[in-house]
Scaffold this motif. Structure first.
Motif, mmCIF file in Angstrom:
data_model
loop_
_atom_site.group_PDB
_atom_site.id
_atom_site.type_symbol
_atom_site.label_atom_id
_atom_site.label_comp_id
_atom_site.label_asym_id
_atom_site.label_seq_id
_atom_site.Cartn_x
_atom_site.Cartn_y
_atom_site.Cartn_z
ATOM 1 N N VAL A 12 0.781 -6.340 23.226
ATOM 2 C CA VAL A 12 0.090 -7.236 22.292
ATOM 3 C C VAL A 12 -1.337 -6.752 22.039
ATOM 4 C CG1 VAL A 12 -0.824 -9.570 21.984
ATOM 5 C CG2 VAL A 12 1.498 -9.242 22.855
ATOM 6 N N LEU A 13 -2.019 -6.302 23.096
ATOM 7 C CA LEU A 13 -3.383 -5.807 22.935
ATOM 8 C C LEU A 13 -3.416 -4.571 22.036
ATOM 9 C CD1 LEU A 13 -6.390 -5.782 23.627
ATOM 10 C CD2 LEU A 13 -5.821 -4.506 25.710
ATOM 11 N N VAL A 14 -2.500 -3.657 22.300
ATOM 12 C CA VAL A 14 -2.456 -2.417 21.507
ATOM 13 C C VAL A 14 -2.161 -2.728 20.046
ATOM 14 C CG1 VAL A 14 -1.177 -0.279 21.134
ATOM 15 C CG2 VAL A 14 -1.871 -0.929 23.444
ATOM 16 N N VAL A 15 -1.189 -3.603 19.799
ATOM 17 C CA VAL A 15 -0.843 -3.964 18.422
ATOM 18 C C VAL A 15 -2.029 -4.633 17.728
ATOM 19 C CG1 VAL A 15 0.607 -5.463 17.005
ATOM 20 C CG2 VAL A 15 1.625 -4.127 18.862
ATOM 21 N N SER A 16 -2.701 -5.523 18.433
ATOM 22 C CA SER A 16 -3.858 -6.224 17.847
ATOM 23 C C SER A 16 -4.967 -5.237 17.495
ATOM 24 C CB SER A 16 -4.378 -7.277 18.823
ATOM 25 O OG SER A 16 -3.383 -8.233 19.127
ATOM 26 N N LEU A 17 -5.230 -4.294 18.394
ATOM 27 C CA LEU A 17 -6.248 -3.285 18.110
ATOM 28 C C LEU A 17 -5.844 -2.412 16.920
ATOM 29 C CD1 LEU A 17 -7.177 -2.122 21.718
ATOM 30 C CD2 LEU A 17 -8.670 -3.326 20.116
ATOM 31 N N GLY A 18 -4.542 -2.103 16.831
ATOM 32 C CA GLY A 18 -4.058 -1.304 15.707
ATOM 33 C C GLY A 18 -4.277 -2.007 14.387
ATOM 34 N N VAL A 19 -3.973 -3.304 14.336
ATOM 35 C CA VAL A 19 -4.178 -4.080 13.106
ATOM 36 C C VAL A 19 -5.663 -4.139 12.756
ATOM 37 C CG1 VAL A 19 -4.002 -6.381 12.075
ATOM 38 C CG2 VAL A 19 -2.095 -5.456 13.415
ATOM 39 N N ALA A 20 -6.496 -4.385 13.759
ATOM 40 C CA ALA A 20 -7.939 -4.440 13.525
ATOM 41 C C ALA A 20 -8.469 -3.111 12.991
ATOM 42 C CB ALA A 20 -8.660 -4.821 14.816
ATOM 43 N N ALA A 21 -7.967 -2.007 13.568
ATOM 44 C CA ALA A 21 -8.404 -0.682 13.113
ATOM 45 C C ALA A 21 -8.018 -0.441 11.665
ATOM 46 C CB ALA A 21 -7.801 0.400 14.015
ATOM 47 N N GLN A 22 -6.812 -0.882 11.297
ATOM 48 C CA GLN A 22 -6.365 -0.710 9.913
ATOM 49 C C GLN A 22 -7.245 -1.502 8.954
ATOM 50 O OE1 GLN A 22 -4.171 1.398 8.934
ATOM 51 N NE2 GLN A 22 -3.182 1.947 10.858
#
Length: 620
Positions: A12-22
């Motif tokens: 969940v943390l990795v996915v959230s960071l990925g969305v934020a980066a995008q």
């Protein structure tokens, strides 16, 4: 906290960071890979320790990364159509052959000289850094609207060299760990994986294409089923290729993507959008996890030598490879300089280097440090600087082409787009009808979906760098507002508006825009057909290969030359029909001398001659 809960938390943390980066990347118009790398390092064990890739296990991490790379490579290859390859075939061929060879040799020599490694390790690093990768090139091309031939060359190189780098690196790695005495083992391993990949890719891609074309996938859920089938094709091609021969799956996924991308598939637009979303998700996840595994100690261990290698690879090897591989092509000198400055590395070198380093570290820690440290240093440098400064490079080199913006993708708009594109001009259409947008995209035109009376939509389509805006809808109110926005807000040089009703012509002319009355245009066409039948037939013939071109003379080598002297320099099949100077038009004789800023009207027999004549007159 249980192991399952910890794993869920990490995901969940990795996915959230990925969305934020995008989101941040879209806002700043910088490739998201830059933010994904930074995020991965910060949450990894070397910094805050929030994400430990070891939680996935070595086998699990290899499987996740492998399947992810397969999906990413498949998605990039899906967009590699025959038309796109043809757009930059000469340059693309050079970049994936001569350019790749120069990159391999140049990088290997730099690594060998600077770090004193063995040649197999140096070649391994060079093999991986061949890859530029669509995961970073495509986002750059989305925010830097260069000519199609430049974008096509870079994206084609990225897709093909991703596959080449992965397979060549695997073959070289076998040579490194087995300490074979002959490099022939590398060639044999490379060819074997390439052959297996092609066989599996063609079989899977062709089979899935036939399935989608001939089978009814349920009328109610046809689009959804088609998406799932294509995603399954990517995974199936990668899995079968890898099961047959390790790492042949990457080539299989790429070939399957090319086959399906060039097949006439139902719901192709929806499939492409779905795949793009899946790839974005997978890319975000994998990049953060791999960056989290990066040891900052490996980067520090390289010292000044690491920076030297990065500078050699970026500032010497890449430009040299591009220069040699694009000789004799259609790219201008400035476009070649831009391509030479654009060599960002992406997911393939990052993932493969990480996995190789895990295997190398127990027995050869120095080689593992050089491998992963060099690869990630180059990735960081190229993504951050080349990706972040790409638009500034393009602007400094003045290679962002002025374009023609056509509002209204109906019959008139599409015909205009076809004519302009045949002359080599950059054209973008705007239409608010979804069905029309899909049809126009299927025909190969660039089109923006939206209401052109909204200034934001015009800006998205590139009105701020348009040399011509044509308001060609069937609604005079829309055309009037578009013409007003183009002249007052975007200060476009040439604005042409279609007036469907004769009594609206005066309103358009009050805006000081070129106005074409539909009724008068038909009358003029009929008059031409009666009085000038040969010319009218040639101009209206949809199958003609030439046209009439008006171009401003800005090439100093043609200034102060006579029309006769200029005609000798023009391509065969072009003649000077008229010269316009200071608002006065005249049919020149052979002794008439040309001046800078003259507008030449040329009659050209072929589109190729017309494009060459335009470049000659403009000094391109």
């Amino acid at each position: 906290m249980s192991g399952a809960a910890s794993l869920i938390g990490v995901v969940v943390l990795v996915v959230s960071l990925g969305v934020a980066a995008q989101l941040v990347a879209d806002w700043l118009q910088i490739p998201s890979v830059a933010f994904l790398l930074v995020a991965g390092v910060f949450v990894g064990p070397q910094a805050f320790g929030l994400v430990d890739p070891a939680i996935f296990g070595q086998t699990g991490l290899q499987a996740i990364v492998g399947l992810s790379v397969g999906i990413i490579v498949f998605e990039g290859a899906f967009h590699l159509t025959v038309e796109r390859i043809r757009e930059a075939s000469r340059e693309a061929l050079g970049l994936v052959t001569i350019g790749a060879f120069v990159s391999l040799v140049g990088t290997a020599v730099a690594v060998k000289v600077v770090f004193g490694t063995t040649w197999p390790v140096a070649v391994l690093v060079g093999s991986l850094l061949i890859a530029t990768g669509p995961t970073v090139i495509t986002p750059i091309m989305q925010v830097v609207p260069v000519r199609e031939r430049v974008a096509a060359a870079l994206e084609t190189e990225g897709i093909i060299n991703d596959v080449t780098a992965a397979i060549l690196a695997v073959a070289t790695f076998e040579f490194v760990i087995a300490s074979q005495s002959s490099p022939v083992v590398v060639v044999e391993a490379f060819v074997a994986r390439l052959v297996v990949g092609h066989i599996v890719g063609v079989a899977v891609g062709g089979g899935i294409a036939l399935l989608l074309q001939r089978q009814n996938l349920s009328a109610d859920n046809a689009t959804q089923n088609a998406r799932v089938v294509v995603l399954t094709a990517a995974l199936l091609a990668y899995a079968l290729g890898s099961m047959w021969l390790s790492e042949a799956g990457i080539a299989a996924a790429a070939v399957a993507g090319i086959v399906l991308g060039n097949a006439d598939l139902p719901h192709e637009e929806e499939i492409a959008e779905f795949k793009g979303g899946i790839t974005l998700f997978v890319l975000s996840f994998v990049f953060i996890v791999l960056a989290a595994q990066l040891s900052l100690g490996d980067l520090r261990a390289l010292g000044i030598g690491g920076l030297v290698v990065v500078i050699v690879v970026v500032a010497l090897v890449r430009p040299l490879g591009v220069f040699l591989s694009t000789l004799g092509g259609r790219l201008t000198v400035r476009e070649r300089m831009f391509v030479g400055a654009m060599g960002p590395r992406g997911i393939v070198p990052a993932s493969v280097a990480t996995l190789f380093a895990i295997e190398l570290r127990p027995d050869n820690p120095e080689a593992a440090t050089v491998l992963v440290g060099t690869v990630f240093l180059v990735i960081f440098a190229t993504v951050m600087f080349q990706g972040g400064l790409a638009r500034h490079f393009a602007q400094a080199l003045d290679i962002l082409p002025m374009q023609t913006l056509i509002v209204g993708a109906g019959r008139v708009g599409r015909e205009l787009a076809t004519r302009y594109e045949s002359r080599g001009e950059e054209v973008v259409l705007i239409d608010k009808a979804v069905d029309t947008v899909e049809r126009v995209r299927a025909d190969g035109h660039r089109v923006v979906h939206g209401d052109a009376t909204n200034a934001n939509v015009l800006e998205e389509a590139g009105a701020d760098r348009a040399s011509v805006v044509v308001a060609a809808t069937a609604d005079d109110d829309v055309n009037l507002l578009v013409a007003q926005l183009a002249t007052t807000r975007f200060d476009v040089d040439t604005v042409v508006a279609r007036a469907n009703q004769p009594n609206n012509v005066e309103a358009f002319e009050d805006l000081d825009v070129e106005t074409i009355s539909a009724g008068f245009a038909v009358a003029d066409a009929i008059d031409d057909a009666v009085e000038r039948p040969a010319l009218a037939h040639w101009l209206s013939d949809s199958g003609r290969t030439g046209d009439v071109l008006e171009v401003e003379l800005s090439n100093d080598s043609l200034v102060d030359r006579t029309v006769e002297e200029t005609a000798k320099k023009l391509p065969d099949g072009c003649l000077v029909a008229m010269v316009s100077r200071n608002g006065t038009d005249r049919v020149p004789d052979s002794d008439f001398r040309l001046a800078s800023g003259d507008h030449l009207t040329l009659v050209c027999e072929t589109n190729e001659a017309m494009r060459d004549a335009r470049r000659l007159c403009q000094g391109g």
